[in-house]
Design an enzyme around this catalytic site. Structure first.
Site, PDB file in Angstrom:
ATOM      1  N   ARG A 114       0.876  -1.185   0.000  1.00 22.53           N
ATOM      2  CA  ARG A 114       0.000   0.000   0.000  1.00 22.53           C
ATOM      3  C   ARG A 114       0.901   1.220   0.000  1.00 22.53           C
ATOM      4  NH1 ARG A 114      -5.389   1.682   3.334  1.00 22.53           N
ATOM      5  NH2 ARG A 114      -6.162   0.183   1.813  1.00 22.53           N
ATOM      6  N   HIS A 141      -7.329   0.694  -6.525  1.00 28.13           N
ATOM      7  CA  HIS A 141      -7.584  -0.125  -5.333  1.00 28.13           C
ATOM      8  C   HIS A 141      -8.274  -1.413  -5.803  1.00 28.13           C
ATOM      9  CE1 HIS A 141      -7.875  -1.173  -1.269  1.00 28.13           C
ATOM     10  NE2 HIS A 141      -8.729  -0.284  -0.808  1.00 28.13           N
ATOM     11  N   GLN A 144     -10.209  -3.850  -3.461  1.00 31.01           N
ATOM     12  CA  GLN A 144     -11.494  -3.267  -3.057  1.00 31.01           C
ATOM     13  C   GLN A 144     -12.552  -3.538  -4.125  1.00 31.01           C
ATOM     14  OE1 GLN A 144     -12.245  -1.287  -0.101  1.00 31.01           O
ATOM     15  NE2 GLN A 144     -14.245  -1.855  -0.864  1.00 31.01           N
ATOM     16  N   ASP A 235     -17.070   7.545  -1.878  1.00 33.06           N
ATOM     17  CA  ASP A 235     -15.806   7.425  -1.136  1.00 33.06           C
ATOM     18  C   ASP A 235     -15.459   8.829  -0.634  1.00 33.06           C
ATOM     19  OD1 ASP A 235     -13.330   6.589  -0.148  1.00 33.06           O
ATOM     20  OD2 ASP A 235     -12.341   6.575  -2.106  1.00 33.06           O
ATOM     21  N   CYS A 275     -16.431   2.162   0.354  1.00 35.42           N
ATOM     22  CA  CYS A 275     -15.274   1.314   0.662  1.00 35.42           C
ATOM     23  C   CYS A 275     -14.837   1.445   2.122  1.00 35.42           C
ATOM     24  CB  CYS A 275     -14.114   1.653  -0.265  1.00 35.42           C
ATOM     25  SG  CYS A 275     -13.619   3.387  -0.167  1.00 35.42           S
ATOM     26  N   ARG A 303     -14.099  -8.266   1.834  1.00 36.06           N
ATOM     27  CA  ARG A 303     -12.669  -8.103   1.560  1.00 36.06           C
ATOM     28  C   ARG A 303     -11.924  -9.384   1.961  1.00 36.06           C
ATOM     29  NH1 ARG A 303     -10.510  -3.008   1.394  1.00 36.06           N
ATOM     30  NH2 ARG A 303      -8.747  -4.196   0.592  1.00 36.06           N
TER      31      ARG A 303
END
Ligand code: CP
Ligand code: NVA
Length: 318
Positions: A114, A141, A144, A235, A275, A303
């Site tokens: 990340r 992402h 996700q 988001d 998310c 996830r």
């Protein structure tokens, strides 16, 4: 004729040893095979023991869901994770990625990274001899997006022809939604203020991947974006690294809050996704987060299941 489970295994075996750096790194068939495996894992119909494999987590940015879901996924696969936070490794003192990645490849079996620049992730992938997973960059992402479309498939039973409206910033999450949606035949509408559109490179890539008959649309009007949509998604307005733009962004995004009024414009059976983490009362109202249309916490849980399937495929544990 080959059985369905044989078809799933064949699709997933093609992922063995590869990287997952972008939503465009997998095909629709591979995504659907990952979803089938994730469903089995979620229901407890399937157990996979990878036998002591190790996932290295290199997280330059904060994380709750991604970090913990990877840790739990690895534990459930009989493996473990090591935390390679750059503030406690030599990475933080400037050891080059080309050296770090080669050393970590001798200790670990897979890395999840990340960070900010996609280029940094590509450097890890280039210098590692083990699979590298994008655990979020400024550009994408993809883990996700897999969990998002898995959640949508769980809800409606199918994906092709559904319409997902994302309102807010044209950011990493919107990019992976566009690419993954295009692959899966989901119509994607992006509603964002002028000046906050998604990257034109990603938009063009997603358009190239579009399943025939499905669409990607861009508008600066949030109501036009959500009209009749089956899935509403938002988001944060300022992503990690953009904290100093928060105040100015709040003004630009004022009419893009996913509240009850916006929700009422969608299809009556629409579901709401985010998310997370969310700023209740900014990009989404607390009322909508807790509304019966919200699948936000199922989405977060997914996830785990989807990444467990992904790890099993990349590590060839099938
Ligand atoms: N959605 C997501 O990636 O959450 P975290 O930042 O908590 O990992
Ligand atoms: N767009 C957000 C997503 C967090 C999971 C960010 O990059 O901060």
């Amino acid at each position: 004729m080959a059985s369905k489970s044989h078809g799933v295994a064949a699709e997933l075996s093609a992922l063995k040893g590869g990287d997952f750096l972008s939503s465009a790194d997998v095909t629709a068939n591979q995504i659907n095979a990952l979803f089938d495996l994730a469903t089995q894992l979620k229901k407890g119909d399937r157990r996979i023991d990878l036998g002591n494999r190790v996932l290295g987590l290199i997280f330059t940015k904060a994380s709750t869901r991604t970090r913990v879901s990877f840790q739990v996924a690895m534990a459930r696969l009989g493996g473990q994770t090591v935390d390679l936070n750059p503030t406690v490794t030599q990475l933080g003192r400037g050891e080059p990625i080309e050296d770090t990645a080669r050393v970590l490849s001798r200790f670990c079996d897979v890395l999840a990274v990340r960070t900010y620049a996609q280029k940094e992730l590509l450097d890890y992938a280039n210098w590692s001899s083990i699979p590298v997973i994008n655990a979020l960059t400024d550009l994408e992402h993809p883990c996700q997006a897999l969990a998002d479309f898995f959640t949508i498939k769980e809800e409606f039973g199918y994906l092709q022809g559904k319409t997902l409206a994302y309102i807010g910033d044209g950011n990493n999450v919107s990019h992976s939604l566009m690419i993954c949606g295009a692959l899966l035949g989901v119509n994607v509408r992006i509603g964002c203020p002028a000046g906050f559109e998604p990257s034109s490179n990603i938009l063009n890539l997603a358009k190239q991947l579009l399943v025939e008959g499905s669409t990607i649309e861009l508008t600066n009007n949030p109501v036009d974006a959500v009209k009749g949509a089956n899935i509403l998604y938002t988001d944060v307005w300022a992503s990690m690294g953009q904290e100093d733009e928060s105040a100015i962004r709040k003004k630009s995004f004022k009419s893009f809050c996913l509240d009850k009024a916006i929700l009422s414009e969608a299809d009556p059976n629409a579901i709401v996704l985010h998310c997370l983490p969310a700023h209740r009362g900014e990009e989404i109202s607390a009322e909508v987060m807790d509304d019966e249309a919200s699948r936000i916490f199922d989405q977060a849980e997914n996830r785990l299941h989807v990444q467990q399937a992904l790890l099993a495929a990349l590590l060839g544990g099938l």
